[in-house]
Design a protein around this motif. Sequence first.
Motif, PDB file in Angstrom:
ATOM      1  N   TYR A 130       0.845  -1.192   0.000  1.00  0.00           N
ATOM      2  CA  TYR A 130       0.000   0.000   0.000  1.00  0.00           C
ATOM      3  C   TYR A 130       0.876   1.236   0.000  1.00  0.00           C
ATOM      4  CZ  TYR A 130       1.153   0.248   4.960  1.00  0.00           C
ATOM      5  OH  TYR A 130       1.828   0.338   6.149  1.00  0.00           O
ATOM      6  N   ARG A 131       0.300   2.341  -0.391  1.00  0.00           N
ATOM      7  CA  ARG A 131       1.032   3.606  -0.396  1.00  0.00           C
ATOM      8  C   ARG A 131       0.725   4.346   0.893  1.00  0.00           C
ATOM      9  NH1 ARG A 131       3.646   6.262  -4.201  1.00  0.00           N
ATOM     10  NH2 ARG A 131       2.708   5.079  -5.888  1.00  0.00           N
ATOM     11  N   SER A 132       1.748   4.616   1.666  1.00  0.00           N
ATOM     12  CA  SER A 132       1.600   5.411   2.881  1.00  0.00           C
ATOM     13  C   SER A 132       1.641   6.868   2.471  1.00  0.00           C
ATOM     14  CB  SER A 132       2.752   5.113   3.846  1.00  0.00           C
ATOM     15  OG  SER A 132       2.727   6.012   4.914  1.00  0.00           O
ATOM     16  N   GLU A 133       0.704   7.645   2.889  1.00  0.00           N
ATOM     17  CA  GLU A 133       0.656   9.052   2.483  1.00  0.00           C
ATOM     18  C   GLU A 133       1.517   9.949   3.362  1.00  0.00           C
ATOM     19  OE1 GLU A 133      -0.419  10.060  -0.368  1.00  0.00           O
ATOM     20  OE2 GLU A 133      -1.164   8.066  -0.814  1.00  0.00           O
ATOM     21  N   THR A 134       2.317   9.352   4.228  1.00  0.00           N
ATOM     22  CA  THR A 134       3.249  10.140   5.046  1.00  0.00           C
ATOM     23  C   THR A 134       4.666   9.975   4.520  1.00  0.00           C
ATOM     24  OG1 THR A 134       3.506   8.298   6.577  1.00  0.00           O
ATOM     25  CG2 THR A 134       1.827   9.929   7.119  1.00  0.00           C
ATOM     26  N   PHE A 135       5.500  10.911   4.799  1.00  0.00           N
ATOM     27  CA  PHE A 135       6.919  10.858   4.469  1.00  0.00           C
ATOM     28  C   PHE A 135       7.195  10.598   2.989  1.00  0.00           C
ATOM     29  CE2 PHE A 135       6.531   9.289   8.885  1.00  0.00           C
ATOM     30  CZ  PHE A 135       7.040  10.412   9.505  1.00  0.00           C
ATOM     31  N   GLY A 136       6.496  11.313   2.106  1.00  0.00           N
ATOM     32  CA  GLY A 136       6.764  11.191   0.679  1.00  0.00           C
ATOM     33  C   GLY A 136       6.018  10.065  -0.011  1.00  0.00           C
ATOM     34  N   ALA A 137       5.051   9.491   0.627  1.00  0.00           N
ATOM     35  CA  ALA A 137       4.185   8.450   0.068  1.00  0.00           C
ATOM     36  C   ALA A 137       4.947   7.216  -0.412  1.00  0.00           C
ATOM     37  CB  ALA A 137       3.313   9.027  -1.039  1.00  0.00           C
ATOM     38  N   PRO A 138       5.765   6.590   0.445  1.00  0.00           N
ATOM     39  CA  PRO A 138       6.460   5.367   0.018  1.00  0.00           C
ATOM     40  C   PRO A 138       5.487   4.190  -0.084  1.00  0.00           C
ATOM     41  CG  PRO A 138       6.784   5.713   2.338  1.00  0.00           C
ATOM     42  CD  PRO A 138       6.037   6.925   1.824  1.00  0.00           C
ATOM     43  N   ILE A 139       5.892   3.169  -0.829  1.00  0.00           N
ATOM     44  CA  ILE A 139       5.127   1.931  -0.903  1.00  0.00           C
ATOM     45  C   ILE A 139       5.562   1.078   0.285  1.00  0.00           C
ATOM     46  CG2 ILE A 139       4.559  -0.090  -2.290  1.00  0.00           C
ATOM     47  CD1 ILE A 139       3.806   2.615  -3.578  1.00  0.00           C
ATOM     48  N   MET A 140       4.601   0.624   1.062  1.00  0.00           N
ATOM     49  CA  MET A 140       4.878  -0.160   2.263  1.00  0.00           C
ATOM     50  C   MET A 140       4.362  -1.584   2.053  1.00  0.00           C
ATOM     51  SD  MET A 140       6.121   2.298   4.170  1.00  0.00           S
ATOM     52  CE  MET A 140       6.118   1.752   5.869  1.00  0.00           C
ATOM     53  N   LEU A 141       4.855  -2.518   2.860  1.00  0.00           N
ATOM     54  CA  LEU A 141       4.387  -3.898   2.850  1.00  0.00           C
ATOM     55  C   LEU A 141       3.934  -4.242   4.258  1.00  0.00           C
ATOM     56  CD1 LEU A 141       4.200  -6.626   1.231  1.00  0.00           C
ATOM     57  CD2 LEU A 141       6.402  -7.190   2.270  1.00  0.00           C
ATOM     58  N   SER A 142       2.778  -4.891   4.331  1.00  0.00           N
ATOM     59  CA  SER A 142       2.294  -5.348   5.630  1.00  0.00           C
ATOM     60  C   SER A 142       1.833  -6.793   5.494  1.00  0.00           C
ATOM     61  CB  SER A 142       1.144  -4.464   6.123  1.00  0.00           C
ATOM     62  OG  SER A 142       0.016  -4.616   5.292  1.00  0.00           O
ATOM     63  N   PHE A 143       1.587  -7.423   6.612  1.00  0.00           N
ATOM     64  CA  PHE A 143       1.090  -8.788   6.615  1.00  0.00           C
ATOM     65  C   PHE A 143      -0.049  -8.910   7.615  1.00  0.00           C
ATOM     66  CE2 PHE A 143       0.708 -13.139   7.981  1.00  0.00           C
ATOM     67  CZ  PHE A 143       0.659 -13.799   6.776  1.00  0.00           C
ATOM     68  N   ALA A 144      -1.260  -8.997   7.110  1.00  0.00           N
ATOM     69  CA  ALA A 144      -2.467  -9.259   7.907  1.00  0.00           C
ATOM     70  C   ALA A 144      -2.553  -8.405   9.173  1.00  0.00           C
ATOM     71  CB  ALA A 144      -2.553 -10.738   8.254  1.00  0.00           C
ATOM     72  N   GLY A 145      -2.108  -7.160   9.097  1.00  0.00           N
ATOM     73  CA  GLY A 145      -2.210  -6.244  10.227  1.00  0.00           C
ATOM     74  C   GLY A 145      -1.267  -6.554  11.380  1.00  0.00           C
ATOM     75  N   LYS A 146      -0.339  -7.464  11.175  1.00  0.00           N
ATOM     76  CA  LYS A 146       0.608  -7.815  12.243  1.00  0.00           C
ATOM     77  C   LYS A 146       1.887  -7.007  12.088  1.00  0.00           C
ATOM     78  CE  LYS A 146      -1.118 -12.490  12.679  1.00  0.00           C
ATOM     79  NZ  LYS A 146      -0.802 -13.908  12.615  1.00  0.00           N
ATOM     80  N   SER A 147       2.577  -6.798  13.187  1.00  0.00           N
ATOM     81  CA  SER A 147       3.843  -6.078  13.120  1.00  0.00           C
ATOM     82  C   SER A 147       4.924  -6.977  12.519  1.00  0.00           C
ATOM     83  CB  SER A 147       4.261  -5.618  14.520  1.00  0.00           C
ATOM     84  OG  SER A 147       4.434  -6.734  15.363  1.00  0.00           O
ATOM     85  N   ILE A 148       5.894  -6.349  11.886  1.00  0.00           N
ATOM     86  CA  ILE A 148       7.046  -7.066  11.347  1.00  0.00           C
ATOM     87  C   ILE A 148       8.247  -6.626  12.175  1.00  0.00           C
ATOM     88  CG2 ILE A 148       8.474  -7.434   9.306  1.00  0.00           C
ATOM     89  CD1 ILE A 148       5.945  -7.020   7.629  1.00  0.00           C
ATOM     90  N   VAL A 149       9.038  -7.604  12.624  1.00  0.00           N
ATOM     91  CA  VAL A 149      10.136  -7.321  13.532  1.00  0.00           C
ATOM     92  C   VAL A 149      11.438  -7.928  13.026  1.00  0.00           C
ATOM     93  CG1 VAL A 149       8.653  -7.126  15.573  1.00  0.00           C
ATOM     94  CG2 VAL A 149       9.649  -9.333  14.985  1.00  0.00           C
ATOM     95  N   ALA A 150      12.542  -7.348  13.446  1.00  0.00           N
ATOM     96  CA  ALA A 150      13.878  -7.876  13.185  1.00  0.00           C
ATOM     97  C   ALA A 150      14.445  -8.347  14.510  1.00  0.00           C
ATOM     98  CB  ALA A 150      14.766  -6.798  12.572  1.00  0.00           C
ATOM     99  N   CYS A 151      14.863  -9.618  14.561  1.00  0.00           N
ATOM    100  CA  CYS A 151      15.383 -10.191  15.802  1.00  0.00           C
ATOM    101  C   CYS A 151      16.838 -10.610  15.606  1.00  0.00           C
ATOM    102  CB  CYS A 151      14.564 -11.413  16.203  1.00  0.00           C
ATOM    103  SG  CYS A 151      12.832 -11.037  16.518  1.00  0.00           S
ATOM    104  N   PRO A 152      17.693 -10.331  16.587  1.00  0.00           N
ATOM    105  CA  PRO A 152      19.105 -10.677  16.442  1.00  0.00           C
ATOM    106  C   PRO A 152      19.320 -12.173  16.290  1.00  0.00           C
ATOM    107  CG  PRO A 152      18.637  -9.931  18.676  1.00  0.00           C
ATOM    108  CD  PRO A 152      17.383  -9.757  17.886  1.00  0.00           C
ATOM    109  N   SER A 153      20.275 -12.505  15.447  1.00  0.00           N
ATOM    110  CA  SER A 153      20.637 -13.897  15.225  1.00  0.00           C
ATOM    111  C   SER A 153      21.686 -14.315  16.246  1.00  0.00           C
ATOM    112  CB  SER A 153      21.203 -14.041  13.814  1.00  0.00           C
ATOM    113  OG  SER A 153      21.824 -15.290  13.657  1.00  0.00           O
ATOM    114  N   PRO A 154      21.641 -15.558  16.714  1.00  0.00           N
ATOM    115  CA  PRO A 154      22.671 -16.008  17.650  1.00  0.00           C
ATOM    116  C   PRO A 154      24.059 -16.084  16.996  1.00  0.00           C
ATOM    117  CG  PRO A 154      21.071 -17.767  17.233  1.00  0.00           C
ATOM    118  CD  PRO A 154      20.614 -16.560  16.496  1.00  0.00           C
ATOM    119  N   GLU A 155      24.117 -16.117  15.655  1.00  0.00           N
ATOM    120  CA  GLU A 155      25.410 -16.246  14.974  1.00  0.00           C
ATOM    121  C   GLU A 155      26.214 -14.957  14.935  1.00  0.00           C
ATOM    122  OE1 GLU A 155      24.640 -15.873  10.266  1.00  0.00           O
ATOM    123  OE2 GLU A 155      23.482 -17.444  11.250  1.00  0.00           O
TER     124      GLU A 155
END
Length: 191
Positions: A130-155
């Motif tokens: 979808y196009r977010s109308e904030t911050f220059g209208a970038p194209i964003m990706l979402s998944f079923a209304g859930k948050s997307i997170v980055a988690c540290p790898s043990p490696e």
Amino acid sequence: MKFSVISSTLPMALSVSIPRAIPTGSWLISIESRYPLYLFDIIQANNGGFWYNKAPSSNCPDEVEGLDCSKYPGTQTAFIEGSVNGTVSLDVAVPGGQQVYVAPDGALSYTTPHSAALPEGAITTGFHRYRSETFGAPIMLSFAGKSIVACPSPESKDVYQIYVGGTNGQNCSWVNVYAETSSSDAYEFTA
């Protein structure tokens, strides 16, 4: 006086009411996080998952008869909308493609080359650009209304795996996910 007010606001009203289309074709996914982690870069496909700060596992098998690997030098992880609404695949040349899904543990994942096999409990639908109308209208990706997170790898302390929804991992950071138009010339990614 009334005419000048109306005429000066009309162009602004028109620009707001005209929706801008989401580009078709393939795209890259980049993530941005500001707190507590400061991340911003493209995510890469590697051994079945998606990662920040990890090299992609792109591959072109030399042993396939008639396959000219010089046509597939790409290593960049690009995505394309799937044939079913709400699905996403890797933009690869391998027959059958490679489907993107959310694994039962929440890891953003993809299928192995030449296989549509998914683990029990995997979710393939729910992706939305979808196009977010904030911050220059970038194209964003979402998944079923859930948050997307980055988690540290043990490696490595500098490598992060991408998950959808909550995880039991420590020190995960919520990220914004941007879909930037691009193309790919990768044959497949190992999983």
